[in-house]
Design an enzyme around this catalytic site. Structure first.
Site, PDB file in Angstrom:
ATOM      1  N   ASP A   1     -19.518  73.602   6.156  1.00 33.70           N
ATOM      2  CA  ASP A   1     -20.781  72.869   6.298  1.00 33.70           C
ATOM      3  C   ASP A   1     -20.610  71.472   6.864  1.00 33.70           C
ATOM      4  O   ASP A   1     -21.405  70.586   6.592  1.00 33.70           O
ATOM      5  CB  ASP A   1     -21.480  72.801   4.938  1.00 33.70           C
TER       6      ASP A   1
ATOM      7  N   LYS B   1     -18.535  72.313  -8.566  1.00 37.81           N
ATOM      8  CA  LYS B   1     -17.519  72.058  -7.534  1.00 37.81           C
ATOM      9  C   LYS B   1     -16.912  70.682  -7.813  1.00 37.81           C
ATOM     10  O   LYS B   1     -17.363  69.673  -7.276  1.00 37.81           O
ATOM     11  CB  LYS B   1     -18.125  72.114  -6.117  1.00 37.81           C
TER      12      LYS B   1
ATOM     13  N   SER C   1     -13.572  76.336  -3.185  1.00 40.18           N
ATOM     14  CA  SER C   1     -14.586  76.070  -2.170  1.00 40.18           C
ATOM     15  C   SER C   1     -13.935  75.059  -1.242  1.00 40.18           C
ATOM     16  O   SER C   1     -14.126  73.852  -1.361  1.00 40.18           O
ATOM     17  CB  SER C   1     -15.873  75.498  -2.776  1.00 40.18           C
TER      18      SER C   1
ATOM     19  N   TYR D   1     -17.906  62.140   4.942  1.00 36.94           N
ATOM     20  CA  TYR D   1     -18.256  63.403   5.604  1.00 36.94           C
ATOM     21  C   TYR D   1     -19.056  63.120   6.866  1.00 36.94           C
ATOM     22  O   TYR D   1     -19.951  62.282   6.861  1.00 36.94           O
ATOM     23  CB  TYR D   1     -19.108  64.255   4.659  1.00 36.94           C
TER      24      TYR D   1
ATOM     25  N   GLU E   1     -21.741  69.270  -7.246  1.00 36.23           N
ATOM     26  CA  GLU E   1     -20.466  68.697  -6.781  1.00 36.23           C
ATOM     27  C   GLU E   1     -20.372  67.199  -7.075  1.00 36.23           C
ATOM     28  O   GLU E   1     -20.839  66.377  -6.286  1.00 36.23           O
ATOM     29  CB  GLU E   1     -20.298  68.944  -5.272  1.00 36.23           C
TER      30      GLU E   1
ATOM     31  N   GLU F   1     -17.885  64.734  -6.779  1.00 43.22           N
ATOM     32  CA  GLU F   1     -16.507  64.483  -6.354  1.00 43.22           C
ATOM     33  C   GLU F   1     -16.056  63.072  -6.718  1.00 43.22           C
ATOM     34  O   GLU F   1     -16.681  62.085  -6.331  1.00 43.22           O
ATOM     35  CB  GLU F   1     -16.349  64.670  -4.839  1.00 43.22           C
TER      36      GLU F   1
ATOM     37  N   LYS G   1     -25.593  73.339  -1.696  1.00 45.67           N
ATOM     38  CA  LYS G   1     -24.560  72.416  -2.122  1.00 45.67           C
ATOM     39  C   LYS G   1     -25.039  70.999  -1.897  1.00 45.67           C
ATOM     40  O   LYS G   1     -25.748  70.703  -0.925  1.00 45.67           O
ATOM     41  CB  LYS G   1     -23.271  72.739  -1.342  1.00 45.67           C
TER      42      LYS G   1
END
Lengths: 358, 358
Positions: free
Chosen positions: A30, A225, A295, A358, A183, A185, A142
């Site tokens: 993604d 995640k 993932s 990202y 998620e 992180e 997500k």
């Protein structure tokens, strides 16, 4: 009402459980247009739609790969793309027994008054977008929240705001038929030791599950995640068995077993590292009432990308590389990965980029 | 620091795990002087120290009973009492492989501005008291928080205040060598259905585990003593299998697997009901990464009390009856109870007292 029990409840539960099928995991494909641009640039490939399409076709049509996957996370553009022969990617995935997923967040923005901490945006109009994605074939979503470890980080504000955002996103997804991957992180950047990472991870996960409960999210229809619990990127490494022990313990202390599966992010670990750590977790003898799977984005695609280098004649070789990593991670979910003495140089290459955006 | 890792950590983990040994459970014999007085009144026995001592001796020396118990919760007076022959009760227990426990709360007080809701007191000098109890032989503690279901109850204030009190109590216990039993009892009083009870129970347990995480409590060294999830006392009863399903699901959604065991309170259920419900839970085929056992007061002692009636000549009969209930509940922890221990008068009698105050 304590938890979502609307029209999608049974489907959410079934899909979340399916994603956690032992032997399978998620390919995170993604990357936003900007991010995939960086990847393509590293192999001297122009960042145009046809190249982005070609890369994803290479991945999704790699012979034998789909059997090791239960889901693929897509960027919005990709959800509507097709193979060169005209077959929608969504159909390719569905026929291969793979659930299409969709990234729904709109990136991070800074929180005023903090030391560069962020929250994630994307809630506006999220219900409508989820409905459109569901119609287009997506069955899970997500949303990436980002936290960092520092002298005074993560702050309570950052934890609270990110946990709340995740919970709002999660319930809106469920109301519209998409299994939310939660998620949170915690970036690996830093020189902290594994104990500090464990501390922060446990604090963050506890906040997430409190928020999910407050927002009436149906845990049986979600996935987590998380980062693995590791030392910081500037600290000495530890053995996979230690990563496994600390990670599983953090989950035992915070994650209710109604959650069917954990799909770890790879966060800058090399392909081989990520696989070995996942394998060690599945070998660990401890209470693990949820599936532990993957993932992975970079940790599944890195050597494939390099092998492809944008050239048609390399497609077969690149697809073989992807198959190797998918199979390896499939074995890791079963605790049967033996390691690869002939592992390619790329598979051991650290994929850590400081303060990765990202 | 993520959670307690001081000098008692290993001992706490070991003792908490021991209490959850399959086939064993807890006898709650910690009735305060006032409360035991009410019990004595019902069998026309005078409430003096000798009678209180005699009752507890009857229970703790009943032949064959201690193998079914991993712990006994005591009131402070009892911790220092002895058999008629002069053997300290704590030694009787230790010799029988049973951990002595101690009630450390000081009862409930009303929360201003609420509709009769309460919080629990007892934190003042708790560390010192725990040290004294540890020296006297206690190895676990119990603190009862009380909530009730009503149109606007429990309020957020009541949930937060009781959860915070439980968490403060828990960490102080751990710092002083006592495994804390966390007891957030939601009274069965009311005409609500089982869904409402599940709602509230899940919300309360989520708040408790967030508070425990905030206060750095070592979950592996704790136990939970919750209500089962049932319809209200004025609502229609449901089958044991339904209670089992709702109760286990509530735990799956809120209680991290790091907690080794759940020791249910009986709350007013008859002896037989409490055993049958526990049995159904242990027969249920679903994720249960913690032991499910008992911490019963009334539901272990009711018929025994009646059989004794304060008379020495009845001791043997009473002890045999007590053995029957202990054995039945031991089997219930293994899911092998076949019924039929309800032989004596009182085993099927509801023990519900409206708005029960200890």
């Amino acid at each position: 009402m304590t938890a979502y029990r609307g029209k999608y409840a049974d489907e959410l539960i079934a899909n979340a459980a399916y994603i956690g099928t032992p032997g399978k995991g998620i390919l995170a494909a993604d990357e936003s247009t900007g991010t995939i641009g960086k990847r393509l640039s590293s192999i001297n490939v122009e960042n145009v739609e046809s190249n982005r399409r070609a890369l994803r076709e290479l991945l999704f049509c790699a012979p034998g790969a789909l059997q090791y996957l239960s889901g693929v996370i897509l960027f919005e553009e990709t959800l509507y793309q097709k193979t060169a022969a005209g077959k929608p990617f969504v159909d390719v995935l569905n026929e291969g027994g793979v659930l299409p997923g969709i990234k729904v967040d709109k990136g991070t923005v800074e929180l005023a008054g903090t030391n560069g901490e962020t929250t994630t945006q994307g809630l506006d109009g999220l219900a409508q977008r989820c409905q459109q994605y569901y119609t287009a074939g997506a069955r899970f979503a997500k949303w990436r929240a980002v936290l960092k470890i520092g002298a005074n980080e993560p702050s309570q504000l950052a934890i609270n705001d990110n946990a709340n955002g995740l919970a709002r996103y999660a319930i809106i997804c469920q109301e519209n038929g998409l299994v939310p991957i939660v998620e949170p992180e915690i970036l690996v950047d830093g020189s902290h030791d594994i104990n500090k990472c464990a501390e922060v991870t446990e604090r963050v996960l506890a906040a997430c599950y409190k928020a999910l409960n407050d927002h009436h999210v149906l845990l049986e229809g979600t996935l987590l995640k998380p980062n693995m619990v590791t030392p910081g990127s500037d600290a000495p490494k530890v053995a996979p068995e230690v990563v496994a022990e600390y990670t599983v313990r953090a989950l035992q202390r915070t994650m209710p077993c109604a959650v069917p599966a954990v799909v770890f992010l790879s966060g800058g670990q090399s392909e081989e590292e990520a696989t070995r750590n996942l394998n060690a977790m599945n070998k660990l003898k401890a209470k693990k009432p949820w599936t532990l799977s993957f993932s992975f984005g970079r940790a599944l695609q890195q050597s494939t990308l390099k092998a492809w280098a944008g050239k048609e004649e390399n497609v077969g070789k690149a697809q073989a590389a992807l198959l190797t990593r998918c199979k390896a991670n499939s074995e890791a979910t079963l605790g049967t990965y033996q390691g690869d003495s002939a592992v390619s140089q790329d598979a051991s290459e650290s994929l850590h980029v400081k303060d990765y955006k990202y």
